[in-house]
Design an enzyme around this catalytic site. Sequence first.
Site, PDB file in Angstrom:
ATOM      1  N   LYS A   1       0.767  -1.028  -0.049  1.00 60.43           N
ATOM      2  CA  LYS A   1      -0.082  -0.069   0.101  1.00 60.43           C
ATOM      3  C   LYS A   1       0.792   1.151   0.007  1.00 60.43           C
ATOM      4  CE  LYS A   1      -2.021   2.990   1.894  1.00 60.43           C
ATOM      5  NZ  LYS A   1      -1.804   4.454   1.549  1.00 60.43           N
TER       6      LYS A   1
ATOM      7  N   GLY B   1       6.854   5.308   8.391  1.00 57.65           N
ATOM      8  CA  GLY B   1       6.123   6.564   8.285  1.00 57.65           C
ATOM      9  C   GLY B   1       6.089   7.097   9.624  1.00 57.65           C
ATOM     10  N   SER B   2       4.865   7.612  10.133  1.00 58.79           N
ATOM     11  CA  SER B   2       5.016   8.518  11.462  1.00 58.79           C
ATOM     12  C   SER B   2       4.734   7.430  12.366  1.00 58.79           C
ATOM     13  CB  SER B   2       3.614   9.546  11.410  1.00 58.79           C
ATOM     14  OG  SER B   2       2.495   8.837  11.155  1.00 58.79           O
TER      15      SER B   2
ATOM     16  N   GLU C   1       2.605   8.166  14.998  1.00 67.26           N
ATOM     17  CA  GLU C   1       1.215   7.866  15.363  1.00 67.26           C
ATOM     18  C   GLU C   1       0.695   6.677  14.701  1.00 67.26           C
ATOM     19  OE1 GLU C   1       2.649  10.950  14.005  1.00 67.26           O
ATOM     20  OE2 GLU C   1       2.936  11.629  16.034  1.00 67.26           O
ATOM     21  N   ILE C   2       0.942   6.707  13.310  1.00 69.30           N
ATOM     22  CA  ILE C   2       0.359   5.586  12.512  1.00 69.30           C
ATOM     23  C   ILE C   2       1.022   4.264  12.749  1.00 69.30           C
ATOM     24  CG2 ILE C   2      -0.200   4.835  10.139  1.00 69.30           C
ATOM     25  CD1 ILE C   2      -1.831   7.499  11.039  1.00 69.30           C
ATOM     26  N   GLY C   3       2.395   4.407  12.984  1.00 68.89           N
ATOM     27  CA  GLY C   3       3.261   3.285  13.515  1.00 68.89           C
ATOM     28  C   GLY C   3       2.392   2.577  14.972  1.00 68.89           C
TER      29      GLY C   3
ATOM     30  N   GLU D   1       9.498   1.302  10.865  1.00 71.29           N
ATOM     31  CA  GLU D   1      10.488   2.318  10.771  1.00 71.29           C
ATOM     32  C   GLU D   1       9.710   3.712  10.747  1.00 71.29           C
ATOM     33  OE1 GLU D   1      13.539   1.061  10.070  1.00 71.29           O
ATOM     34  OE2 GLU D   1      12.707  -0.974  10.106  1.00 71.29           O
TER      35      GLU D   1
ATOM     36  N   CYS E   1      13.736  10.787   7.260  1.00 76.30           N
ATOM     37  CA  CYS E   1      13.773  10.680   8.603  1.00 76.30           C
ATOM     38  C   CYS E   1      14.669  10.535   9.458  1.00 76.30           C
ATOM     39  CB  CYS E   1      12.878   9.286   9.067  1.00 76.30           C
ATOM     40  SG  CYS E   1      13.387   7.915   7.924  1.00 76.30           S
TER      41      CYS E   1
ATOM     42  N   GLU F   1       9.806  16.097  15.066  1.00 74.28           N
ATOM     43  CA  GLU F   1      10.276  15.885  13.716  1.00 74.28           C
ATOM     44  C   GLU F   1       9.573  16.986  12.902  1.00 74.28           C
ATOM     45  OE1 GLU F   1       9.196  12.221  11.849  1.00 74.28           O
ATOM     46  OE2 GLU F   1      11.326  12.177  10.861  1.00 74.28           O
TER      47      GLU F   1
HETATM   48  P1  NAI Z   1       1.700   8.664   7.780  1.00 68.95           P
HETATM   49  O1  NAI Z   1       2.244   8.094   8.931  1.00 68.95           O
HETATM   50  O2  NAI Z   1       0.399   9.159   7.957  1.00 68.95           O
HETATM   51  O3  NAI Z   1       1.780   7.875   6.179  1.00 68.95           O
HETATM   52  C1  NAI Z   1       2.641   6.742   5.975  1.00 68.95           C
HETATM   53  C2  NAI Z   1       1.691   5.618   5.399  1.00 68.95           C
HETATM   54  O4  NAI Z   1       0.657   5.073   6.385  1.00 68.95           O
HETATM   55  C3  NAI Z   1       0.882   6.154   3.927  1.00 68.95           C
HETATM   56  O5  NAI Z   1       0.872   5.140   3.102  1.00 68.95           O
HETATM   57  C4  NAI Z   1      -0.685   6.161   4.634  1.00 68.95           C
HETATM   58  O6  NAI Z   1      -1.400   5.948   3.528  1.00 68.95           O
HETATM   59  C5  NAI Z   1      -0.558   5.249   5.758  1.00 68.95           C
HETATM   60  N1  NAI Z   1      -1.510   5.205   6.631  1.00 68.95           N
HETATM   61  C6  NAI Z   1      -2.210   6.526   7.100  1.00 68.95           C
HETATM   62  N2  NAI Z   1      -3.045   6.200   7.916  1.00 68.95           N
HETATM   63  C7  NAI Z   1      -3.180   4.775   8.120  1.00 68.95           C
HETATM   64  C8  NAI Z   1      -3.861   3.970   8.917  1.00 68.95           C
HETATM   65  N3  NAI Z   1      -4.945   4.466   9.705  1.00 68.95           N
HETATM   66  N4  NAI Z   1      -3.674   2.810   8.871  1.00 68.95           N
HETATM   67  C9  NAI Z   1      -2.638   2.073   8.225  1.00 68.95           C
HETATM   68  N5  NAI Z   1      -1.982   3.002   7.215  1.00 68.95           N
HETATM   69  C10 NAI Z   1      -2.190   4.350   7.127  1.00 68.95           C
HETATM   70  O7  NAI Z   1       2.544   9.777   7.410  1.00 68.95           O
HETATM   71  P2  NAI Z   1       2.022  11.283   6.952  1.00 68.95           P
HETATM   72  O8  NAI Z   1       0.829  11.836   7.609  1.00 68.95           O
HETATM   73  O9  NAI Z   1       2.116  11.225   5.561  1.00 68.95           O
HETATM   74  O10 NAI Z   1       3.187  12.230   7.596  1.00 68.95           O
HETATM   75  C11 NAI Z   1       3.065  12.981   8.872  1.00 68.95           C
HETATM   76  C12 NAI Z   1       4.508  12.960   9.289  1.00 68.95           C
HETATM   77  O11 NAI Z   1       5.162  11.576   9.547  1.00 68.95           O
HETATM   78  C13 NAI Z   1       5.596  13.717   8.505  1.00 68.95           C
HETATM   79  O12 NAI Z   1       5.557  14.886   8.748  1.00 68.95           O
HETATM   80  C14 NAI Z   1       6.905  13.016   9.117  1.00 68.95           C
HETATM   81  O13 NAI Z   1       7.009  13.826  10.374  1.00 68.95           O
HETATM   82  C15 NAI Z   1       6.409  11.685   9.365  1.00 68.95           C
HETATM   83  N6  NAI Z   1       6.906  10.695   8.447  1.00 68.95           N
HETATM   84  C16 NAI Z   1       8.029   9.804   8.638  1.00 68.95           C
HETATM   85  C17 NAI Z   1       8.373   9.171   7.609  1.00 68.95           C
HETATM   86  C18 NAI Z   1       9.643   8.482   7.706  1.00 68.95           C
HETATM   87  O14 NAI Z   1      10.406   8.021   6.945  1.00 68.95           O
HETATM   88  N7  NAI Z   1      10.147   8.096   9.000  1.00 68.95           N
HETATM   89  C19 NAI Z   1       8.019   9.065   6.179  1.00 68.95           C
HETATM   90  C20 NAI Z   1       6.517  10.022   6.239  1.00 68.95           C
HETATM   91  C21 NAI Z   1       6.190  10.574   7.461  1.00 68.95           C
END
Ligand code: NAI
Length: 496
Positions: free
Chosen positions: A190, A243-244, A246-248, A265, A299, A399
């Site tokens: 996804k 990703g973030s 919060e979602i992690g 991660e 990140c 971050e």
């Molecule tokens: P996110 O964590 O919301 O999105 C990452 C992935 O998770 C995307 O594919 C998204 O569609 C999916 N996702 C979102 N909600 C979900 C759910 N409830 N269940 C399962 N999957 C879900 O990241 P977002 O909102 O785009 O970015 C927010 C912040 O997160 C950024 O500003 C940054 O600080 C951090 N981030 C860190 C990353 C890293 O590489 N460590 C990458 C992206 C964001």
Amino acid sequence: MNAIESSSFAVSEFLSTPLKLHIGGQQIAASKGQTFDTLDPGTGGILATLAAGDAGDVDAAVAAARKAFETSGWATMPPADRAVILHRLADLIDQNAAILGEIESKDVGKPRGQALAFDVPHAAQTFRYYADLSVHTRRREPFAVSGNEAWSVRHPYGVCGFIFPWNFPFLLIGWGVAPALAAGNTIVIKPAEDTPLSALLFARLAEQAGVPPGVVNVVTGLGSVAGAALANHPGINRISFTGSPEIGRLIGEAAGRNLIPAKLELGGKGAAVLFDDVAVQNAAEALVGAVTLNAGQVCCTATRWLVQEKVADEFISKAVDAMSKLQIGYGGDEGTQLGPVVSQKQRDRVLGYIERGKAEGAEAYLPGGLADVSQYKDGFYIKPALLGGSPDNIVAREEVFGPVAYVMTFKDEEEAISLVNRSRYGLSNSVWTKDLDRATRVAEKLVAGNSWINAHNLFPHGVSYGGVNLSGTGGGVLGPDTLEDYYRKQSVVRPL
Ligand code: NAI
Ligand code: MG
């Protein structure tokens, strides 16, 4: 079998038709016909329209992956035969680098040259690394026991789910799925809704290389719908998320309920510790490069700059100089060093952090703010910012994920270590000094998955890379141990 479809493959054609889900080797519309758009952050305009998968589509993708796991021969193929296919996939990625680089640059906003120099070839190389490693991994290994003969046997785990972010969509597919595929698993991806395009090309390339249909499935769509459905699906055997935090947490909770392993991660708040014996100009240029790479949406990059008092003024003035000279512009334009951030939401988030940092009393050495790029009025451009001062400032703690650095000073080694280790994140830091004894000592005392010495952002294949604490759990990527994560190990014992 060279370019993705033929030598006449045109990126504009690929983008002009609504793109479908990739399930079981077929391109399929979302079950209820829903779609969503991905934008070009450099123009603010619509780049492509895609199928918005829902829970029913995720069901279909997991079923296709299960069927391929059981019947396609991928899971039972000798590793050397799988490795041949994965090497071919790596070659196809390289042969299609121009297309992949252009799509990645348009979808994320990143400078095309960076996508071509790093994202695409590094992803290709990751397939070669894990393909080779899997060939040299024993299927059976004896245990040293007395009275019994015992061994462990490695099986592929099963169906693995992957949820990816928008900052390095193609690179992270390579880092994530290469070990899973090399171990014989089947997968459902996804991609992030802001950057879903390269995942669809990846699935096509995999099948062109000879990966059986159904081994690689891609469900594009919203995180709260398709992502949540995948994370909660009872039919997957593992989940990997980048990703973030919060979602992690949500992904980890879902994995806990389903009793499957989760590889998380997450973010970072990387520090660079500069001792006063460094070549200040070089260090300033390197750190400005690090914090503005991918518009700061990295990140592990260095966002907290800890500088020993004696060289602080010199360092700050050189860093401000290098930062203000960066060419801000469209990712596809010649000479662009700093592209837009990925979305309006991300731009507002970054600008909000800069404002809150200043309101909390940060010194603004370079104030940042909206950037005006003349031909691209609706793109999401930001000027880089350098703030500094108290380690309690919000920009020193959270971050930001944009081209924003925060500078602090320290007196001695001990103070530097304690400043770095205040962070709840634990992904990566760097130590800069000519004294290699000190570098080693400090590098090993920083609480994080990775420490670099006299450089920041190093990702050699074969060296584990991943975070601890708020930055993640699950062993990271790129290292030899990551391949182990994707085997299900079984012990077999018989009395002698
Ligand atoms: P996110 O964590 O919301 O999105 C990452 C992935 O998770 C995307 O594919 C998204 O569609 C999916 N996702 C979102 N909600 C979900 C759910 N409830 N269940 C399962 N999957 C879900 O990241 P977002 O909102 O785009 O970015 C927010 C912040 O997160 C950024 O500003 C940054 O600080 C951090 N981030 C860190 C990353 C890293 O590489 N460590 C990458 C992206 C964001
Ligand atoms: Mg996009």
